[in-house]
Design a protein around this motif. Structure first.
Motif, PDB file in Angstrom:
ATOM      1  N   UNK A 382      35.298  47.752  21.410  1.00 16.97           N
ATOM      2  CA  UNK A 382      36.324  46.729  21.481  1.00 16.97           C
ATOM      3  C   UNK A 382      35.729  45.327  21.353  1.00 16.97           C
ATOM      4  N   UNK A 383      34.524  45.156  21.787  1.00 19.85           N
ATOM      5  CA  UNK A 383      33.875  43.835  21.722  1.00 19.85           C
ATOM      6  C   UNK A 383      33.520  43.536  20.263  1.00 19.85           C
ATOM      7  N   UNK A 384      34.197  42.584  19.670  1.00 15.11           N
ATOM      8  CA  UNK A 384      34.039  42.263  18.251  1.00 15.11           C
ATOM      9  C   UNK A 384      32.640  41.736  17.947  1.00 15.11           C
ATOM     10  N   UNK A 385      32.113  40.939  18.855  1.00 12.36           N
ATOM     11  CA  UNK A 385      30.778  40.393  18.651  1.00 12.36           C
ATOM     12  C   UNK A 385      29.731  41.494  18.624  1.00 12.36           C
ATOM     13  N   UNK A 386      29.861  42.444  19.586  1.00  9.49           N
ATOM     14  CA  UNK A 386      28.935  43.579  19.620  1.00  9.49           C
ATOM     15  C   UNK A 386      29.080  44.431  18.367  1.00  9.49           C
ATOM     16  N   UNK A 387      30.298  44.574  17.898  1.00  6.13           N
ATOM     17  CA  UNK A 387      30.554  45.383  16.693  1.00  6.13           C
ATOM     18  C   UNK A 387      29.852  44.781  15.476  1.00  6.13           C
ATOM     19  N   UNK A 388      29.918  43.432  15.366  1.00 11.07           N
ATOM     20  CA  UNK A 388      29.245  42.768  14.238  1.00 11.07           C
ATOM     21  C   UNK A 388      27.724  42.917  14.329  1.00 11.07           C
ATOM     22  N   UNK A 389      27.194  42.835  15.578  1.00  6.91           N
ATOM     23  CA  UNK A 389      25.747  43.013  15.762  1.00  6.91           C
ATOM     24  C   UNK A 389      25.317  44.406  15.344  1.00  6.91           C
ATOM     25  N   UNK A 390      26.108  45.408  15.757  1.00  4.25           N
ATOM     26  CA  UNK A 390      25.769  46.797  15.420  1.00  4.25           C
ATOM     27  C   UNK A 390      25.885  47.035  13.907  1.00  4.25           C
ATOM     28  N   UNK A 391      26.857  46.417  13.252  1.00  3.45           N
ATOM     29  CA  UNK A 391      26.996  46.568  11.787  1.00  3.45           C
ATOM     30  C   UNK A 391      25.778  45.967  11.064  1.00  3.45           C
ATOM     31  N   UNK A 392      25.337  44.791  11.527  1.00  5.75           N
ATOM     32  CA  UNK A 392      24.145  44.181  10.932  1.00  5.75           C
ATOM     33  C   UNK A 392      22.909  45.024  11.178  1.00  5.75           C
ATOM     34  N   UNK A 393      22.806  45.563  12.404  1.00  2.00           N
ATOM     35  CA  UNK A 393      21.669  46.428  12.702  1.00  2.00           C
ATOM     36  C   UNK A 393      21.687  47.684  11.841  1.00  2.00           C
ATOM     37  N   UNK A 394      22.869  48.223  11.623  1.00  2.00           N
ATOM     38  CA  UNK A 394      23.035  49.429  10.798  1.00  2.00           C
ATOM     39  C   UNK A 394      22.613  49.146   9.350  1.00  2.00           C
ATOM     40  N   UNK A 395      23.054  47.991   8.862  1.00  2.00           N
ATOM     41  CA  UNK A 395      22.709  47.621   7.486  1.00  2.00           C
ATOM     42  C   UNK A 395      21.206  47.426   7.329  1.00  2.00           C
ATOM     43  N   UNK A 396      20.583  46.720   8.271  1.00  2.00           N
ATOM     44  CA  UNK A 396      19.139  46.476   8.205  1.00  2.00           C
ATOM     45  C   UNK A 396      18.357  47.776   8.307  1.00  2.00           C
ATOM     46  N   UNK A 397      18.840  48.688   9.154  1.00  2.00           N
ATOM     47  CA  UNK A 397      18.158  49.975   9.312  1.00  2.00           C
ATOM     48  C   UNK A 397      18.197  50.770   8.021  1.00  2.00           C
ATOM     49  N   UNK A 398      19.334  50.764   7.327  1.00  2.00           N
ATOM     50  CA  UNK A 398      19.444  51.499   6.069  1.00  2.00           C
ATOM     51  C   UNK A 398      18.580  50.866   4.967  1.00  2.00           C
ATOM     52  N   UNK A 399      18.536  49.527   4.973  1.00  2.00           N
ATOM     53  CA  UNK A 399      17.666  48.861   3.999  1.00  2.00           C
ATOM     54  C   UNK A 399      16.199  49.206   4.243  1.00  2.00           C
ATOM     55  N   UNK A 400      15.790  49.202   5.523  1.00  2.00           N
ATOM     56  CA  UNK A 400      14.415  49.580   5.859  1.00  2.00           C
ATOM     57  C   UNK A 400      14.139  51.009   5.463  1.00  2.00           C
ATOM     58  N   UNK A 401      15.118  51.896   5.680  1.00  2.00           N
ATOM     59  CA  UNK A 401      14.962  53.301   5.298  1.00  2.00           C
ATOM     60  C   UNK A 401      14.806  53.449   3.790  1.00  2.00           C
ATOM     61  N   UNK A 402      15.604  52.662   3.019  1.00  2.00           N
ATOM     62  CA  UNK A 402      15.485  52.704   1.550  1.00  2.00           C
ATOM     63  C   UNK A 402      14.106  52.214   1.115  1.00  2.00           C
ATOM     64  N   UNK A 403      13.623  51.160   1.766  1.00  2.00           N
ATOM     65  CA  UNK A 403      12.300  50.629   1.422  1.00  2.00           C
ATOM     66  C   UNK A 403      11.212  51.660   1.687  1.00  2.00           C
ATOM     67  N   UNK A 404      11.309  52.327   2.833  1.00  2.00           N
ATOM     68  CA  UNK A 404      10.324  53.372   3.144  1.00  2.00           C
ATOM     69  C   UNK A 404      10.406  54.497   2.133  1.00  2.00           C
TER      70      UNK A 404
END
Length: 571
Positions: A382-404
């Motif tokens: 429900x916390x919109x700010x936390x949701x945006x943080x988790x979305x950014x973290x998710x995106x960065x994690x997938x980019x790092x995974x693609x790089x690896x």
């Protein structure tokens, strides 16, 4: 001659007696004193006899004088004949061209050398000095004429000159001309005789030697000439050094001539190299060695030098030529290069180890993070700010995974320099590629033309060639032009066991003037597309070269790009 004189005398006496008898017979008819007539007749006979004797004496004297003159003429003719024979023999023996110039009449004659040496036939040769001077090279004519006429006017004692003489075929020969004067009683020059010698070969050899001398003296390499023979395993004595040697070693010519190359040996000189040199000298063989040598001030330097045997016309060893070069800088650079190679090899090992550690050690945490993020997606936030943080973290994690994953692909390619090859059908490869890109092909509907009539089978690694074509086709679709329909042509040709795969599109192209050196680099991007990572062409080049092939690119902005791939199609 004596018999002829006797005959003339006898004839004279007989005719005189006959005439005397006739005269006395006629007188007898008219004379009365017979005794007186008889006395006169006896007196006439006596006179005739005396005059006959006198006539014979005169004729004998004249005959003797004629005989002497005849003998003298005969001897003179013999001498002239002998002289002419000697003249012809000398002319043939020397191969010289003899000329005879009667100066007052300007009449010039030549011997047979004018034909044998210069090729002029008898009817082509002029009989005046004008013809001679006309055949002299224009650059030599004035100088030669001045010297010649100065000699004729007896201002100089001797005359000889070198000039170029034109042959019948219009070529020129270098000649040495010598002449001497014949003078009259008043000391005036009336005749000149000379001999022309063909010195073309000597002149060419002289020019060649001058050229060689220039090369030796101007050469930046040290050049040493030594005697042919050496004694007691010693090197031969030096007889010449060029200026470059003095610059390199510090020795002046007069300090080194008469010495041997042993002078340059020292504590750190390579003894094995000198043994190699002495063996070559004994066997009269060319030799190349490298060793530490010593300058006049005892400074060490590396020298590379050859010893070359020189043979004379009798195929006998006459000299040795040594060409030396200071390679101290090269040796230093060679050591630095070896050190650099060792360091790069070690760094490469370290980087490879780091890549393995990075790719393997990070995969497990990334997998855990990806799994956790997948679980979080099912949890309502429900916390919109936390949701945006988790979305950014998710995106960065997938980019790092693609790089690896990209790094792992590169490591796999670089770690497999020799891969297994097999005969694959090109049509089958492209069918697999089209199936993988069916959605994009259906969406953009590009015009694709394949031409595999000349080459249908390629001996290569199936996975790699499929990956290469997939990357190229993906890039062609991704970087298509918005102003025209996408056209892709793929041709295959074979020349001398080399297959050429030509992949061409009409997309937006690349500015090669600015980016040619970066095209196949890792993580190089040339267009602002959000999903562009700059890895595709790097992987393509790596895979092509791993299979022993090459890839090149030609591209023009807003016109399209052409890739040319070559592979050896041998089993």
């Amino acid at each position: 001659m004596k018999n002829k004189t006797n005959q003339i005398t006898l004839t004279y006496i007989l005719i005189s007696i006959f005439m005397a008898i006739i005269c006395h017979k006629l007188l007898q008819k008219y004379a009365y004193n017979i005794n007186y007539q008889y006395y006169n007749f006896i007196k006439d006979l006596l006179f005739i006899s005396l005059t006959g004797i006198a006539y014979k004496y005169i004729l004998s004297k004249n005959d003797n004088r004629n005989i002497a003159i005849f003998e003298k003429l005969k001897n003179t003719n013999d001498e002239i004949k002998e002289s002419n024979e000697k003249y012809d023999i000398v002319a043939k023996a020397t191969s010289d061209t003899i000329w005879d110039w009667k100066i007052q009449e300007d009449n010039l004659s030549w011997n047979k050398g004018i034909e044998s040496v210069f090729g002029y036939k008898e009817d082509e040769v002029g009989d005046s000095s004008t013809w001679w001077f006309d055949k002299i090279h224009p650059e030599d004519s004035i100088k030669m004429s001045i010297k010649l006429y100065s000699f004729i006017e007896q201002k100089t004692e001797k005359w000889q000159d070198q000039y170029r003489f034109r042959c019948a075929d219009n070529s020129y020969k270098y000649v040495l001309d010598r002449g001497f004067l014949l003078k009259d009683e008043d000391g005036k020059a009336i005749r000149m005789i000379g001999a022309i010698q063909d010195i073309t070969k000597q002149k060419e050899e002289e020019q060649r030697l001058k050229l060689l001398e220039t090369v030796i003296t101007q050469s930046k390499d040290s050049i040493i000439i030594t005697e042919a023979n050496s004694n007691n395993n010693a090197l031969p004595k030096i007889i010449y050094v060029n200026p470059a040697f003095s610059i390199m070693s510090g020795y002046k010519p007069d300090e080194i001539i008469g010495k041997t190359l042993n002078l340059f040996k020292g504590l750190n000189s390579d003894k094995q190299e000198y043994k190699k040199l002495i063996t070559a000298l004994k066997n009269k063989e060319e030799c190349l060695i490298e060793t530490i040598s010593y300058k006049k001030n005892k400074e060490e330097y590396w020298v590379r030098f050859s010893m070359i045997p020189i043979y004379n016309s009798e195929n006998e060893l006459s000299h040795w030529i040594s060409i030396q070069r200071d390679v101290t800088t090269e040796k230093k650079q060679e050591k630095e290069k070896e050190q650099l190679i060792r360091e790069l090899t070690q760094n490469n090992k370290d980087l490879k180890q780091f890549s393995y550690i990075t790719s393997h050690n990070l995969r497990a945490p990334l997998s855990n993070l990806t799994g956790l993020l997948n679980l979080i997606e099912d949890i309502p936030i429900e916390n919109q700010e936390l949701k945006e943080i988790l979305n950014g973290f998710n995106k960065s994690t997938h980019l790092l995974n693609d790089t690896i994953n990209d790094l792992v692909k590169v490591i796999i390619i670089k770690d497999n320099p020799s891969i297994q090859k097999e005969a694959v059908l090109l049509k089958e490869i492209f069918e697999n590629v089209f199936n993988q890109l069916s959605f994009q092909i259906e969406l953009y509907k590009p015009i694709i033309k394949l031409n595999f009539e000349k080459v249908s089978v390629l001996n290569t690694n199936k996975a790699y060639i499929e990956s290469i074509m997939l990357n190229l086709l993906t890039n062609a679709i991704k970087y298509k032009s918005e102003n025209r329909k996408l056209k892709i042509t793929i041709n295959a040709n074979e020349v001398d066991d080399t297959v050429y795969l030509i992949f061409k599109d009409n997309g937006i192209g690349i500015d090669l003037e600015r980016n040619r050196d970066k095209v196949f680099g890792l993580y190089q991007r040339f267009h602002n597309y959000p999903d562009s990572k700059g890895l595709g062409l790097y992987l393509v080049k790596s895979q092509v070269e791993t299979m022993g092939g090459t890839i090149s690119i030609e591209s023009e902005v807003n016109k399209g790009t052409t890739f040319t791939l070559t592979f050896k199609n041998k089993q």
